[in-house]
Structure formats: C-alpha cells, structure tokens
Design a protein around this motif. Structure first.
Motif, PDB file in Angstrom:
ATOM      1  N   GLN A  17       0.810  -1.218   0.000  1.00 57.60           N
ATOM      2  CA  GLN A  17       0.000   0.000   0.000  1.00 57.60           C
ATOM      3  C   GLN A  17       0.845   1.271   0.000  1.00 57.60           C
ATOM      4  OE1 GLN A  17      -3.385   0.316  -0.323  1.00 57.60           O
ATOM      5  NE2 GLN A  17      -3.332  -1.882  -0.718  1.00 57.60           N
ATOM      6  N   ASP A  18       2.092   1.162   0.440  1.00 59.53           N
ATOM      7  CA  ASP A  18       2.964   2.336   0.527  1.00 59.53           C
ATOM      8  C   ASP A  18       4.362   1.985   0.042  1.00 59.53           C
ATOM      9  OD1 ASP A  18       1.446   4.551   2.037  1.00 59.53           O
ATOM     10  OD2 ASP A  18       1.046   2.767   3.245  1.00 59.53           O
ATOM     11  N   ILE A 154      -4.602   0.332  -4.482  1.00 60.18           N
ATOM     12  CA  ILE A 154      -3.994   1.176  -3.443  1.00 60.18           C
ATOM     13  C   ILE A 154      -5.106   2.038  -2.866  1.00 60.18           C
ATOM     14  CG2 ILE A 154      -2.358   3.041  -2.990  1.00 60.18           C
ATOM     15  CD1 ILE A 154      -0.530   1.702  -5.080  1.00 60.18           C
ATOM     16  N   LEU A 158      -1.174   9.289  -1.688  1.00 62.80           N
ATOM     17  CA  LEU A 158       0.199   9.398  -1.190  1.00 62.80           C
ATOM     18  C   LEU A 158       0.415  10.716  -0.458  1.00 62.80           C
ATOM     19  CD1 LEU A 158       2.388   8.258  -4.201  1.00 62.80           C
ATOM     20  CD2 LEU A 158       2.059   7.060  -2.059  1.00 62.80           C
ATOM     21  N   GLU A 159       1.235  10.665   0.585  1.00 67.07           N
ATOM     22  CA  GLU A 159       1.614  11.914   1.256  1.00 67.07           C
ATOM     23  C   GLU A 159       2.561  12.716   0.365  1.00 67.07           C
ATOM     24  OE1 GLU A 159       3.165  11.277   5.198  1.00 67.07           O
ATOM     25  OE2 GLU A 159       1.507   9.921   5.701  1.00 67.07           O
ATOM     26  N   ARG A 163       6.740  10.137  -4.831  1.00 68.63           N
ATOM     27  CA  ARG A 163       7.052   8.720  -4.646  1.00 68.63           C
ATOM     28  C   ARG A 163       6.388   7.823  -5.682  1.00 68.63           C
ATOM     29  NH1 ARG A 163       9.885   6.598  -0.665  1.00 68.63           N
ATOM     30  NH2 ARG A 163      10.158   5.103  -2.337  1.00 68.63           N
ATOM     31  N   TYR A 164       5.462   8.388  -6.481  1.00 69.88           N
ATOM     32  CA  TYR A 164       4.886   7.615  -7.586  1.00 69.88           C
ATOM     33  C   TYR A 164       5.571   7.993  -8.896  1.00 69.88           C
ATOM     34  CZ  TYR A 164       1.298   4.941 -10.095  1.00 69.88           C
ATOM     35  OH  TYR A 164       0.629   4.002 -10.886  1.00 69.88           O
TER      36      TYR A 164
END
Length: 341
Positions: A17-18, A154, A158-159, A163-164
């Motif tokens: 998930q992260d 997912i 995302l914070e 990161r993607y």
C-alpha cells in the motif's frame, strides 16, 4: 492460450500500500529464465548482476497528477476525470466517472472554476474527449488541483506525490508509473554507471490500457491500447553498441521492454524514432533486443504477467510467484522487484 493459464493466488495483505522509505531496500527475487532457479536478495544488490558493456534501458516518463475531482455545472453532481492522452487545443482523451453524467456538452468545474472542462465527443470504450479552459499554465493548475492516479488496489492517496515517480522521471505524460524504476536511487544509478554499464533513456507514456484486465478467455483476442513512445539517437546508439559487442540489453520495466521491442527492426537494430505502439507480448513471442528484465510482481491474468512469461516461460514465472508469496514478498506497484536473467 487461455487467460486462466496466468492465474495465481495472492493473499490481499501482500499487496503493498505504501512505498518503502529507502527505494533501494526493496527485496529482489532473481529468476534464471533457462533453469527456473530463484534466489533472494535486496534490490541494491542488482549491481552484482550487471556487467561492464551491458546497457540498462530506463523509461524516463513522468506521471502527471491526472485525477481530477469536479462538479457538473448546473447540478453540482460530483464527477471524476482521469486524463489519458493529450490531444491538440487543450483537448484530452479522458475516462469519466460516472460516464452517464458526461454527455456531449456537459461542463465540469474544478477548483471553483479555476479549470473548466467541456465534453466534446465520445470515443472508444466510452472514453470522453474533454476540452479545458483556464487562465495560466495548464501543468501548474494540474499540479495544484490534480491527484496522482494510483491503481485501484492502493486504498489511499500518497503523502508525497513524488514517490509515484522514478528519480529520473523527465517527460510528463503518463497516467501510471513505470514501477520497476521506483527502486532506483541516484546513488545506485551512479554506482551502475561507474561499473561501466551504459544507461539508455527512452520514453513511453504509460496509459491505463497497460493495466486493463484481460476480459476475453482467449488471450490473442485481447486488444492493447496505443501508447506514445520516443527513442533518441543516443539511446539507440547505446543499445546497438551493447548488442554488437556481445553484451546484454537489460530493460527496467515492461514499458521499456515494449518500447525497444516496438522500435527495433527484425534484426534487433535500433534507430531513433517515435510513434504509437499497441504491442502485446505473450508466450511464443521472440524478443529482438531484450536479454534481461527488471520488473515488479504483476496482477494475475494481466498482460504484464503474460509478457514476463514470454521471457522466462509460464511455468517458471508462476513457480517464482508461488515462491514470492511463500516468502511474503510485497506485490504490485509499490512492491518488491524481480530480475529475469
């Protein structure tokens, strides 16, 4: 060849998930495509499997925050739009949910009118052409209003949007990340180059068609959606040099693989070119350029697991996946990696 031939059982808790804090600390399963033998490593150990003269092909596309939540002008009904392909004159091919509320002429407001979209046509599979009006720079507005188009498995946003994207993402245009590249850090890429490995950058803007489930029973009846790719002179030269000197071409991700296999001639020779590809690689395909592949673990019955099965054999791939499940690897976009060599 049937879709069900590419099914495997995956416990839901193994779907990552992260992303990990340290990109290169993912696990790495190494699969020998001839023998089916597997071994377990940490991703940063990928350097042990690269040799001077090899060419590592990376896809430097950049995912845009393509998911927009707006309201229908006139009724305030909530409408979600996913940008798929940029056309001319601020027109995009989009996926609209719910589609029944998006008839031709429908106008949708985003960010209290900062961006307004009008449905101007309906294209294949019910996708809509939407023309946008705005003041300023579209990319900046999108960055302000849009969310990253994460896959449906997912469950939260995302914070950190970055990161993607890979650390080498350069050309905006993807609706999904080339996820095998997410494991690389600038330090790891520098180490690879110091080892004498050429890094060739190609671009393929990943569309959602890559991830669309195969719905037909006979896989040869499945139709891939087209995606735009580009290969420059420098990348073509690096790939050709590796092949001519008896070294390996190692693709980072199925998108890099599809790019070079689409662009090469019958003898595996590359030239600088750009265009659209609908290539569908499944067992029986003869690779013209690619020797090895770095990839993530893919969904059951997907075109991506079919592609890796074309390289390493369906039985070897499914056995390796079974091993990965047993060893509690993390699966899909933010999951662990596999090297097929």
């Amino acid at each position: 060849m049937k879709r069900q031939d590419f099914y495997y059982d995956l416990p839901e808790e193994l779907i990552a998930q992260d992303p990990l804090k340290d990109r290169s600390s993912s696990r790495l399963l190494v699969l020998d495509k001839e023998s089916g033998a597997v071994s377990h490593h940490v991703f940063r150990e990928i350097t042990d499997y690269l040799e001077a003269g090899d060419c590592l092909v990376i896809n430097d596309t950049k995912v845009i925050p393509a998911r927009l939540i707006g309201s229908k002008i006139g009724t305030n009904a909530k409408i979600e739009i996913l940008l798929l392909k940029r056309k001319e004159n601020n027109v995009w091919e989009t996926l609209v949910k719910p589609g029944k509320k998006a008839k031709i002429g429908t106008r949708i407001s985003f960010g209290d009118g900062l961006l307004v979209g009008e449905v101007i046509d309906i294209v294949e599979e019910g996708n809509r052409l939407v023309q946008f009006t705005f003041d300023g720079i579209f990319e900046e507005i999108l960055d302000q209003l849009g969310q990253m188009p994460l896959p449906p498995y997912i469950t939260h946003q995302l914070e950190d949007k970055d990161r993607y994207n890979t650390v080498y993402a350069a050309h905006s245009g993807s609706a999904a990340a080339p996820t095998a590249g997410l494991h690389f850090t600038p330090e790891l890429l520098e180490e690879i180059q110091k080892k004498g490995v050429d890094i060739a950058r190609v671009t393929l803007h990943v569309g959602l068609g890559t991830f669309r489930p195969v719905k037909v029973d006979e896989i040869t009846d499945h139709h891939m959606h087209s995606e735009f790719y580009q290969i420059g002179e420098e990348a073509a030269e690096k790939i050709n040099r590796a092949k001519e000197n008896g070294h390996r071409v190692i693709c980072v991700g199925t998108t890099s693989c599809r790019t070079i296999e689409s662009a090469a001639d019958e003898n595996g020779h590359m030239e600088a070119k750009s265009g659209w590809t609908e290539i569908f690689i499944y067992p029986g395909y003869r690779f013209k350029v690619l020797d090895c592949l770095i990839t993530n673990f893919h969904l059951p019955e997907s075109t991506l697991i079919m592609l890796v099965s074309a390289l390493a054999g369906r039985e070897h791939v499914l056995a390796a996946y079974e091993e990965a499940v047993k060893e509690r690897y993390r699966f899909f976009s933010f999951g662990d990696a596999m090297l097929i060599r």
